[in-house]
Scaffold this motif. Structure first.
Motif, PDB file in Angstrom:
ATOM      1  N   TRP A 102      73.232  -9.119  91.360  1.00 44.71           N
ATOM      2  CA  TRP A 102      72.121  -9.130  90.398  1.00 44.71           C
ATOM      3  C   TRP A 102      71.391 -10.454  90.358  1.00 44.71           C
ATOM      4  CZ3 TRP A 102      70.762  -4.558  89.741  1.00 44.71           C
ATOM      5  CH2 TRP A 102      71.682  -3.520  89.576  1.00 44.71           C
ATOM      6  N   ASP A 103      72.015 -11.517  90.885  1.00 53.53           N
ATOM      7  CA  ASP A 103      71.344 -12.821  90.841  1.00 53.53           C
ATOM      8  C   ASP A 103      70.368 -13.000  92.002  1.00 53.53           C
ATOM      9  OD1 ASP A 103      73.372 -12.814  92.674  1.00 53.53           O
ATOM     10  OD2 ASP A 103      73.961 -14.898  92.336  1.00 53.53           O
ATOM     11  N   LEU A 104      70.217 -11.969  92.831  1.00 52.54           N
ATOM     12  CA  LEU A 104      69.226 -12.041  93.911  1.00 52.54           C
ATOM     13  C   LEU A 104      68.071 -11.090  93.592  1.00 52.54           C
ATOM     14  CD1 LEU A 104      71.453 -11.783  97.124  1.00 52.54           C
ATOM     15  CD2 LEU A 104      70.391 -13.841  96.152  1.00 52.54           C
ATOM     16  N   GLN A 127      66.619 -19.047  87.228  1.00 54.34           N
ATOM     17  CA  GLN A 127      65.296 -18.424  87.092  1.00 54.34           C
ATOM     18  C   GLN A 127      65.457 -16.972  86.625  1.00 54.34           C
ATOM     19  OE1 GLN A 127      62.214 -19.650  87.603  1.00 54.34           O
ATOM     20  NE2 GLN A 127      63.131 -21.662  87.900  1.00 54.34           N
ATOM     21  N   PRO A 128      64.697 -16.555  85.615  1.00 53.50           N
ATOM     22  CA  PRO A 128      64.834 -15.166  85.171  1.00 53.50           C
ATOM     23  C   PRO A 128      64.296 -14.169  86.212  1.00 53.50           C
ATOM     24  CG  PRO A 128      63.115 -16.291  83.929  1.00 53.50           C
ATOM     25  CD  PRO A 128      63.762 -17.328  84.793  1.00 53.50           C
ATOM     26  N   MET A 144      75.722 -17.639  85.623  1.00 51.30           N
ATOM     27  CA  MET A 144      74.719 -17.038  84.759  1.00 51.30           C
ATOM     28  C   MET A 144      74.973 -15.559  84.559  1.00 51.30           C
ATOM     29  SD  MET A 144      73.027 -19.182  83.519  1.00 51.30           S
ATOM     30  CE  MET A 144      71.467 -19.835  83.113  1.00 51.30           C
ATOM     31  N   VAL A 145      75.890 -14.988  85.385  1.00 50.44           N
ATOM     32  CA  VAL A 145      76.177 -13.559  85.318  1.00 50.44           C
ATOM     33  C   VAL A 145      76.669 -13.169  83.923  1.00 50.44           C
ATOM     34  CG1 VAL A 145      77.481 -11.671  86.384  1.00 50.44           C
ATOM     35  CG2 VAL A 145      76.682 -13.577  87.761  1.00 50.44           C
ATOM     36  N   ASN A 146      77.208 -14.162  83.185  1.00 54.12           N
ATOM     37  CA  ASN A 146      77.750 -13.832  81.872  1.00 54.12           C
ATOM     38  C   ASN A 146      76.693 -13.299  80.910  1.00 54.12           C
ATOM     39  OD1 ASN A 146      76.458 -16.211  81.732  1.00 54.12           O
ATOM     40  ND2 ASN A 146      78.124 -17.380  80.784  1.00 54.12           N
ATOM     41  N   ARG A 154      69.400 -13.367  86.165  1.00 52.33           N
ATOM     42  CA  ARG A 154      68.915 -14.688  86.515  1.00 52.33           C
ATOM     43  C   ARG A 154      69.365 -15.037  87.915  1.00 52.33           C
ATOM     44  NH1 ARG A 154      66.863 -17.930  82.645  1.00 52.33           N
ATOM     45  NH2 ARG A 154      66.924 -17.037  80.558  1.00 52.33           N
ATOM     46  N   THR A 155      68.620 -15.884  88.588  1.00 54.73           N
ATOM     47  CA  THR A 155      69.055 -16.360  89.896  1.00 54.73           C
ATOM     48  C   THR A 155      70.138 -17.421  89.669  1.00 54.73           C
ATOM     49  OG1 THR A 155      67.496 -18.174  89.928  1.00 54.73           O
ATOM     50  CG2 THR A 155      66.727 -16.081  90.832  1.00 54.73           C
TER      51      THR A 155
END
Ligand SMILES: Nc1ncnc2c1ncn2[C@@H]1O[C@H](COP(=O)(O)OP(=O)(O)OP(=O)(O)O)[C@@H](O)[C@H]1O
Ligand SMILES: Nc1ncnc2c1ncn2[C@@H]1O[C@H](COP(=O)(O)OP(=O)(O)OP(=O)(O)O)[C@@H](O)[C@H]1O
Ligand SMILES: [Mg+2]
Ligand SMILES: [Mg+2]
Lengths: 371, 418
Positions: B21-23, B98-99, B1-3, B93-94
């Motif tokens: 950033w996903d945490l 999840q946003p 989702m990092v994209n 996003r996780t």
């Protein structure tokens, strides 16, 4: 408790000839929850600060109850401004967190105690008074913050975007809490927000401002069903109302490829300045699936469909209208469609506007025309 | 989702993508976060080390993050005393999709001390007043720029040592707005809010037994308002002078310089009969001494440090018999023969303890103290050596004050809401 009245209240900031608030006339009933809403820069905060006595009134006057407060000091107006930001202090008890403004004001301890206890009862925080904020849940902390304003027992509450710094989830729950609390307390409240959903869900009445000018004031339902002009029509409601300006010919408005007959009242209200054009609006939920044969139906080519479970919205282009001169604001049309029978991308479907749900506005002034 | 991650940054650093950033910020692992002290805040705020510097990360709704970022950029262009914006990270996003809220990144202000850390020092009794003077000056500076803060508090201010005083910087611009000129109502509201917040914050320290016993929070809050108003008046008030006492114009300018301000524009009007003159500063800029020192030496230091260094320069000019030499030549001499040798003799590993100009200031203090005690002239080299051995070595590192140093502070108690 008190009414609040703005009479031609005007504020012109030094060095800015355009009034930030321009002859505002607004009467707020005792105990009413009035929401001031509008886009950034429309003059909401200035109006609120004028009422609080924090901004000079260059013209007109402001009354709280029967009393003209235009030249009254803020502290003598008996109002409480609920700060946009509030910090809870970790070492202070919940009771002290609620009462500290009264302590600053020099109120005797026993009186503070009494007011804090009363507020705690209303807020359902009685058993937490001796604890530290750390022991509270997110929602309870919100209530402590509200308690700070309640203990002041003002005649009017002023709130300037109190929810803007909260995350989406907390915002929704706090919204309901503030609204129900206000109703229980019955204290006249003026609430400022840029968020029309907040306005619709919280206010007894809503006042819409734009460029310092009051556009309309009324109940959420009135604003939604009978917007006074094209601005209010598009500002209130989500997804926004479809609105566009189209040519009128032989008593009919040309919506793309289709012709929709207009009432006598609408045609009579049009003026030469309108140049034979009409601004037409219809809400996404007031579009009905139809066929090419249905009178007044118009074809829409579907671009995307947004499926939200219980609802689905189709976004498409109105066929046959000339986007250069007339057409829908934003270029695309939004329709609520049956979530169990959504159209496909690229498909052309026909819609009609549900009977009595078409809004007509003057193309030159944007004002609502009689139905 | 990092994209889907979207980063706007003033100085793009690819290392920004390496942060987790996903945490949720709250769950960032210990390896990435730097345990520095912070003020009270409702959002989650953490510090991270990135490419050799420290950044502050605040998790906040996207709309608010972008607004604050833009505002901080405008303020930076105006050279306002505020933290510098680095980036906004949105579209987080996780791993499960999840946003997450966006993140606002600012440069950690080196050598800055949150007020809660300051109160943990055993400081001189007048410290509270000096902090307030710094805060009052900060509010005045921001108001002169047309900035309405909307949430002045000790938590939203960072302090840096500035010779014997403190310099204050703004951290939290979330509720602010920039106008050409503030109305009196906007200023008054800001200052009233400042008073309430400061009193609340001091009452909190009091409740946590971290405040000197005889300090009255309400009196301190009132003092803040008083100091602000005094300074505002001194800087903006119209003065009427008689036309034959024009020296009073220069006098006014000197007084403003003394307060640390340059007058960039002054309006002057005579009465029709020509006997009186109305003067009013139109544009004043803080940093009179630091600008002057910078012009003379290229040293970029804070206002009170600059005062101190300029005094030292003056003393040097007299002692080296150069009173008739052009000031800029003397300044060059002083820089190469006095200032630089002194700070260069501070061992590298001790330089993170304080800012270099602050170290120089302390050396001068130390030298004065030595000569008082021993009733003799103390050469600078001797003072430097003694200062390093007896003072600096024993100080804690303030460049990035670490949590372990302030364990007595219940910083972990900080409340985060939202
Ligand atoms: N000190 C000032 N000087 C000049 N113009 C000002 C000043 N303060 C506000 N304004 C202008 O007055 C108008 C109304 O501002 P106000 O803050 O009341 O709007 P608002 O609806 O509350 O906007 P927002 O939602 O962005 O807070 C804006 O155009 C703003 O730029
Ligand atoms: N760039 C920075 N340098 C040093 N410290 C910082 C920086 N940014 C934030 N901090 C610290 O983190 C704390 C919280 O940051 P900030 O005030 O922006 O959060 P907030 O949640 O918006 O606060 P509030 O509740 O006041 O709205 C500050 O009090 C400060 O101590
Ligand atoms: Mg803050
Ligand atoms: Mg904030």
């Amino acid at each position: 408790m008190a009414t609040v009245t703005f009479e031609d209240a005007t504020r012109i900031y030094p060095g800015n000839p355009k009034p930030a608030v321009d002859h505002l006339n607004l009467h707020i009933e005792d105990g009413e929850f009035l929401v001031l809403v509008g886009p950034s820069g429309c003059g909401k905060s200035t109006s609120l600060r004028m009422l609080a006595g924090l901004e000079e009134v260059n013209d007109g006057r402001i009354l709280i109850g029967e009393r003209d407060v235009t030249d009254v000091q803020p502290k003598d107006r008996d109002i409480a401004m609920v700060f946009q930001n509030y910090a809870l202090y970790p070492h202070m008890t919940v009771a002290d967190n609620m009462g500290f403004a009264l302590k600053i004001a020099g109120m005797p301890k026993d009186q503070i105690r009494k007011r804090v206890e009363e507020a705690a009862k209303i807020l359902d925080l009685e058993e937490y008074l001796a604890r530290k904020p750390k022991a509270l849940s997110g929602g309870q902390r919100q209530r402590v913050a509200m308690g700070r304003a309640i203990v002041r027992q003002p005649r009017v509450f002023l709130m300037d975007e109190p929810l803007s710094n909260l995350d989406a989830k907390l915002r929704v729950s706090t919204r309901t809490q503030i609204a129900s609390l206000q109703r229980r307390l019955g204290v006249t409240t003026v609430y400022v927000t840029h968020d029309q959903t907040e306005a619709l869900t919280m206010g007894d009445r809503i006042a819409v401002l734009k460029d310092g000018l009051l556009q309309q004031v009324g109940s959420p339902l009135v604003l939604y069903d009978k917007p006074a002009n094209a601005f209010v029509a598009t500002f209130i409601g989500s997804p926004a109302m479809n609105i566009g300006t189209f040519p009128v010919k032989d008593g009919e408005v040309l919506l793309g490829e289709s012709k929709v007959p207009l009432s006598r009242a609408v045609l009579d209200a049009m003026t030469p300045e309108d140049e034979n054009k009409l601004t037409v609006g219809f809400r996404p939920e007031n579009l009905e699936a139809a066929t090419a044969q249905t009178p007044g139906s118009f074809p829409v080519e579907i671009d995307i469909v947004e499926e939200l479970g219980s609802d689905a919205y189709a976004y498409g282009t109105l066929k046959g209208s000339d986007p250069a001169t007339t057409g829908l604001q934003g270029g695309s049309l939004i329709a609520r469609v049956d979530p169990r029978a959504v159209p496909r991308k690229g498909e052309t479907v026909y819609f009609t506007v549900r009977e009595g749900e078409q809004h007509n506005f003057s193309a030159s002034t944007g004002d609502r025309l009689p139905d | 989702m990092v994209n889907a991650l979207n980063i706007s940054a003033v100085a793009p650093d690819p290392a920004l993508f390496d942060l987790p950033w996903d945490l949720p910020l709250e769950d960032w692992p210990q390896e990435v976060v730097a345990a520095l002290p912070r003020g009270i805040s409702r959002h989650v705020v953490r510090f991270v080390k990135l490419s050799g510097s420290v950044l502050a990360v605040k998790e906040i709704a996207d709309y608010a993050a972008k607004r604050e970022y833009d505002l901080l950029k405008e303020l930076a262009n105006l050279s306002a005393p505020s933290v510098a914006p680095i980036a906004v990270v949105s579209g987080r996003r996780t791993a499960k999709g999840q946003p997450l809220d966006s993140a606002l990144l600012t440069q950690h202000l080196r050598f800055s001390l949150p007020y809660r850390a300051l109160f943990s020092y055993r400081l001189r009794p007048d410290m509270a007043t000096r902090l307030l003077d710094a805060l009052a000056l900060l509010i005045v500076q921001m108001h002169l720029l047309g900035f309405y803060w909307g949430d002045v508090s000790l938590s939203n201010t960072l302090f840096r040592r500035d010779a014997t005083e403190f310099a204050a910087y703004m951290v939290d611009a979330e509720t602010g707005a920039l106008h050409t000129k503030l109305s009196d109502g906007q200023r008054e509201y800001d200052i009233e809010l400042a008073r309430t917040n400061v009193i609340g914050e001091l009452m909190d320290l009091e409740a946590g037994s971290m405040l000197e016993e005889d300090l009255d929070p309400v009196a301190v809050g009132d003092l803040l308002v008083e100091r602000y108003q005094q300074l505002w008046r001194a800087l903006t008030e119209e003065e009427t002078i008689s036309a034959d006492a024009r020296w009073r114009l220069q006098d006014r300018i000197n007084r403003l310089n003394g307060l640390g301000f340059d007058v960039a524009e002054m309006s002057m009007q005579t009465d029709p009969d020509g006997t009186t003159l109305h003067i009013r500063p139109q544009v004043v800029d803080a940093g009179h001494h630091s600008r002057r020192l910078f012009r003379l030496t290229g040293l970029d230091v804070q206002e009170n440090q600059a005062r101190r260094l300029l005094n030292d320069l003056d003393t040097y000019r007299v002692h080296s018999d150069q009173t008739d030499v052009d000031e800029s030549f003397v300044a060059h001499d002083w820089l190469t023969h006095v200032f630089e040798p002194a700070v260069r003799s501070v061992p590298r590993d001790l330089r993170g303890k304080l800012e270099l100009p602050q170290i120089y200031h302390e050396i001068l203090e130390h030298r004065w103290f030595m000569s008082q005690r021993e009733s003799r002239y103390v050469p600078l080299e001797e003072a430097v050596k003694s200062y390093i051995d007896t003072v600096l070595t024993h100080r804690r590192d303030e460049s990035e004050l670490i949590l372990a140093d302030t364990l007595q502070l219940p910083i972990q108690d900080d409340i985060q809401m939202g």
